[in-house]
Design a protein around this motif. Structure first.
Motif, short mmCIF file in Angstrom:
data_model
loop_
_atom_site.label_atom_id
_atom_site.label_comp_id
_atom_site.label_asym_id
_atom_site.label_seq_id
_atom_site.Cartn_x
_atom_site.Cartn_y
_atom_site.Cartn_z
N THR A 79 0.94 -1.17 -0.12
CA THR A 79 -0.11 -0.13 0.09
C THR A 79 0.74 1.12 -0.14
O THR A 79 0.42 2.35 -0.25
CB THR A 79 -0.85 0.03 1.15
N ARG A 80 2.12 1.05 0.20
CA ARG A 80 3.04 2.23 0.26
C ARG A 80 2.69 3.08 1.75
O ARG A 80 3.03 4.27 1.97
CB ARG A 80 2.92 3.30 -0.96
N GLY A 81 2.04 2.29 2.48
CA GLY A 81 1.53 3.13 3.97
C GLY A 81 1.62 2.11 4.79
O GLY A 81 1.73 0.90 4.50
N TYR A 108 -8.27 4.13 -3.74
CA TYR A 108 -7.81 4.94 -2.68
C TYR A 108 -7.63 4.20 -1.41
O TYR A 108 -8.34 3.30 -0.95
CB TYR A 108 -8.60 6.32 -2.45
N ASN A 133 -4.44 4.84 4.98
CA ASN A 133 -3.39 4.39 5.72
C ASN A 133 -3.37 4.79 7.13
O ASN A 133 -2.96 6.16 7.22
CB ASN A 133 -2.10 4.50 5.00
N SER A 164 0.21 5.66 9.17
CA SER A 164 1.17 6.57 8.36
C SER A 164 0.74 8.05 8.16
O SER A 164 1.38 8.64 7.40
CB SER A 164 1.96 5.71 7.07
N ASN A 177 -1.65 9.08 5.99
CA ASN A 177 -1.72 9.27 4.66
C ASN A 177 -2.66 8.50 3.81
O ASN A 177 -3.15 7.46 4.16
CB ASN A 177 -0.34 9.35 3.88
N THR A 180 -2.89 6.89 -0.21
CA THR A 180 -2.39 6.65 -1.37
C THR A 180 -3.34 6.20 -2.37
O THR A 180 -4.39 5.76 -2.04
CB THR A 180 -1.21 5.47 -1.08
N GLU A 221 2.35 9.65 -5.49
CA GLU A 221 2.15 11.07 -4.88
C GLU A 221 1.17 10.54 -3.52
O GLU A 221 0.47 9.32 -3.42
CB GLU A 221 1.03 11.59 -5.71
N TYR A 222 1.40 11.21 -2.31
CA TYR A 222 0.77 10.87 -1.45
C TYR A 222 -0.01 12.24 -0.81
O TYR A 222 0.31 13.27 -0.92
CB TYR A 222 1.94 10.85 -0.16
N THR A 223 -1.31 11.65 -0.09
CA THR A 223 -2.02 12.93 0.45
C THR A 223 -1.87 12.80 1.96
O THR A 223 -2.24 11.80 2.40
CB THR A 223 -3.56 12.80 -0.21
N SER A 224 -1.49 13.69 2.52
CA SER A 224 -1.13 13.58 3.93
C SER A 224 -2.59 13.93 4.72
O SER A 224 -3.35 15.17 4.28
CB SER A 224 -0.29 14.65 4.50
#
Length: 383
Positions: A323-325, A341, A344, A347, A349, A351, A367-370
């Motif tokens: 998931t990159r998170g 979407y 996470n 973390s 965020n 992804t 790209e990541y959305t915080s």
């Protein structure tokens, strides 16, 4: 000259109106303290990007939400001991205006869903292990619960029998813990899961009188002891559902008898890779509009299990994508099924992944959305 000028102005006005009508919003519920409430994002359908992050509600632990089919009303649950549900009107610019707040009918509401006709809001209260049915008024506001059911019985097995080797995924088998409630697409039946009791409850929906009538039998047991049934999605035809078991990290298919509203257990598969050993907790799942692609979030393993649903209802597990998170709590597909979407939670965020139109393969968008402790996302067009 003048007719052309007027025609140009009218055309520009029409284009502007069309552009406004096509605005998509992503609403994200979060947990305190990292998250401060509900955030609104603008969603670009072409790129999938989320922008214009705006805090629109500061309801404590506003982790659960659902939006009406017309995009005009957002319902948000505060996952507190004294559970409340907030009804909010969405205006043309995406601003929220509170309509009212009512009790969720229990403690710790963890899931909201609307009946197919939008006349009632269904609530699962995890801490108290109860479910409630709230009438939706003409203006979108909520009335107090018209029906309430308290789960009761012996807790399920503490250790999940079907978990992979080395798993310590055991939690909350100490009493009733309702985890999800939703009506089937026909609007005739309602099902709810109880993680603590290892049960799936079956109801007939009496929308006219605002009642949930226990079916016969009123519940069935989970697919294995200690499995911890969590969330489910219905098949594209509405003739069954896929249910994820949190503790065992398994996915079970149930056939739905359209005449009786009874579920019949089918095959169960793991949501984890064959070689995996250790602890993981299965969480959210999402299904494509055509019912051919199924995605499951695995917490701790931090992956998305991608399955293809075959014509006979069997599953082929294609991949487990990172998931990159950390600790993916839920998954959301956009309305066109082009973007997936991932919330996470640990973390902080979101992804996103591009969904291939032919086979549903996921490709990470770098790209990541915080956002602090995201729990759930719902998407709507502006009203």
């Amino acid at each position: 000259m003048y007719p052309s000028r007027h025609l140009l102005v009218a055309s520009l006005s029409l284009l502007a109106t069309t552009a406004i009508a096509q605005t998509q919003y992503a609403w994200v519920g979060t947990y305190n303290p990292n998250g401060e409430g509900v955030y609104r994002f603008t969603l670009d359908s072409q790129t999938g990007a989320l922008s214009d992050k705006t805090l629109v509600s500061t309801l404590p632990n506003a982790a659960q939400l659902i939006v009406s089919a017309d995009g005009k009303t957002l319902y948000v649950a505060s996952e507190e001991e004294k559970g409340v549900v907030q009804a909010l009107r969405v205006d043309e610019k995406g601003a929220l205006h509170e309509l009212n707040q009512v009790s969720s009918g229990g403690a710790g509401p963890v899931y909201l869903s609307l009946t197919p006709g939008g006349k009632h809001l269904l609530v699962a209260n995890y801490v108290s292990g109860s479910v409630a049915m709230l009438p939706v008024k003409a203006d979108g506001s909520l009335a107090e619960a018209s029906d309430f059911h308290q789960d009761a019985g012996e807790p399920g097995a503490v250790k999940p029998a079907a978990a992979v080797k080395g798993s310590f995924a055991a939690s909350d088998h100490n009493g009733p813990h309702a985890h999800m409630i939703a009506a089937d697409p026909s609007g005739k039946y309602v099902f709810s899961t109880d993680l603590g009791l290892d049960r799936i409850y079956q109801y007939r929906l009496d929308e006219k009188n605002g009642k949930l009538i226990p079916n016969t039998p009123p519940f069935i047991n989970a697919s294995s002891p200690g499995a911890g049934p969590r969330h489910f999605v219905f098949t594209a035809k509405g003739d069954g559902l896929w249910l994820i078991n949190e503790e065992s990290s398994t996915l079970t298919h149930y056939r739905l008898d359209a005449a009786t509203g009874q579920l019949q257990e089918g095959k169960t598969v793991s949501s984890l890779p064959k070689a995996y050993q250790g602890t993981s907790f299965a969480a959210g799942l999402a299904i494509s509009a055509d019912g051919k692609q199924l995605y499951v979030a695995n917490r701790l393993h931090n992956s998305i299990a991608h399955f293809t649903v075959m014509n006979d209802g069997s599953l082929i597990q294609n991949d487990n994508i990172w998931t990159r998170g950390d600790y993916p709590r839920s998954l959301t597909l956009d309305s066109a099924g082009r973007w997936l979407y991932v919330m996470n939670q640990r973390s902080d965020n979101i992804t996103r992944f591009r969904v291939a139109p032919d086979d549903g393969t996921l490709t990470f968008v770098p790209e990541y959305t915080s956002v602090g402790s995201p729990s759930q996302m719902v998407i709507s067009f502006n009203p």
